[in-house]
Design an enzyme around this catalytic site. Structure first.
Site, PDB file in Angstrom:
ATOM      1  N   HIS A  74     -15.113   2.087  15.416  1.00 45.23           N
ATOM      2  CA  HIS A  74     -14.010   2.910  14.913  1.00 45.23           C
ATOM      3  C   HIS A  74     -14.237   4.401  15.193  1.00 45.23           C
ATOM      4  O   HIS A  74     -13.274   5.151  15.365  1.00 45.23           O
ATOM      5  CB  HIS A  74     -13.745   2.658  13.416  1.00 45.23           C
ATOM      6  CG  HIS A  74     -14.853   3.024  12.498  1.00 45.23           C
ATOM      7  ND1 HIS A  74     -15.854   2.147  12.162  1.00 45.23           N
ATOM      8  CD2 HIS A  74     -15.102   4.153  11.803  1.00 45.23           C
ATOM      9  CE1 HIS A  74     -16.679   2.721  11.303  1.00 45.23           C
ATOM     10  NE2 HIS A  74     -16.242   3.954  11.073  1.00 45.23           N
ATOM     11  N   CYS A 183      13.363 -11.651   6.564  1.00 48.95           N
ATOM     12  CA  CYS A 183      13.416 -12.552   5.412  1.00 48.95           C
ATOM     13  C   CYS A 183      14.843 -12.931   5.033  1.00 48.95           C
ATOM     14  O   CYS A 183      15.057 -13.797   4.179  1.00 48.95           O
ATOM     15  CB  CYS A 183      12.720 -11.910   4.215  1.00 48.95           C
ATOM     16  SG  CYS A 183      13.515 -10.387   3.663  1.00 48.95           S
TER      17      CYS A 183
END
Length: 212
Positions: A74, A183
């Site tokens: 990272h 959804c």
């Protein structure tokens, strides 16, 4: 052009990640992708441009045991990138960013990000999730972390984009749009269009070139 790090999280809008990466590559940018494990449910890495490197949590520490001198992924990605764009940014990852939690590659990257370089955030979530008080609170925390001040009295989901632009420009907030969601609900929460995200990158790139 620029070295762009794309982070993606577990929102249905991650289905657009191959298209976003392809658009950025077509603009001439070098692109690397950091994907949370939930995000990989929504797209096939084989659909990414061949020039785009994919990094996932298992790549952070690929060996059985740390050896002195091993790269910290990272940190290496942070050093490499000119710009970070997190799209879609789901509710869970937004909360982690705001609270400083660092339990996967992307959240470690954001925690370690050098805000001398910009981060573009494009939230996406269900309408009721977006409108929960926690969402405005988490965005306000990111703003406060950048400015060192308490959020203004008129802080709201509607005003947040402008507050970031005026006082905390290292974070570019691209709010979600209203439409029929995956959804089936209708309302605000869908990630901004890929063209909108690409335009934000283009505008930043032009400003960076002008300032150099």
């Amino acid at each position: 052009m620029a070295r762009i790090l794309v982070g993606t999280t577990g929102s249905v809008a991650a289905v657009r990640i191959p298209a976003l990466c392809a658009t950025l590559v077509a603009q001439g940018h070098e692109v690397r992708l950091v994907a949370t494990e939930p995000s990989l449910y929504f797209f096939d890495p084989a659909e990414l441009p061949t020039s785009t490197s994919l990094y996932r949590d298992a790549d952070e520490w690929p060996r059985d045991r740390y050896a002195r001198g091993d790269e910290v992924l990272h940190i290496e990605l942070r050093r490499w990138a000119d710009l970070l764009i997190v799209a879609p940014l789901d509710a869970n990852s937004l909360a982690k960013f705001a609270l400083g939690l660092s339990d996967n590659l992307l959240t470690c990257l954001f925690r370690a990000w050098d805000f001398e370089k910009p981060a573009i955030l494009a939230p996406a979530m269900n309408t009721l999730m977006w409108r929960k008080p926690a969402t405005a609170r988490h965005l306000a925390q990111l703003w406060s972390d950048q400015t060192g001040r308490a959020a203004p009295s008129d802080w709201s989901l509607e005003s947040a984009e402008g507050h970031f632009a005026r006082q905390a420009p290292a974070i570019v907030l691209i709010p979600p749009q209203s439409k029929r969601l995956a959804c089936g609900d209708v309302g605000i929460g869908a990630m901004a269009e890929v063209t909108c995200l690409a335009e934000a990158v283009r505008a930043w790139s032009e400003r960076a070139i002008s300032a150099s």
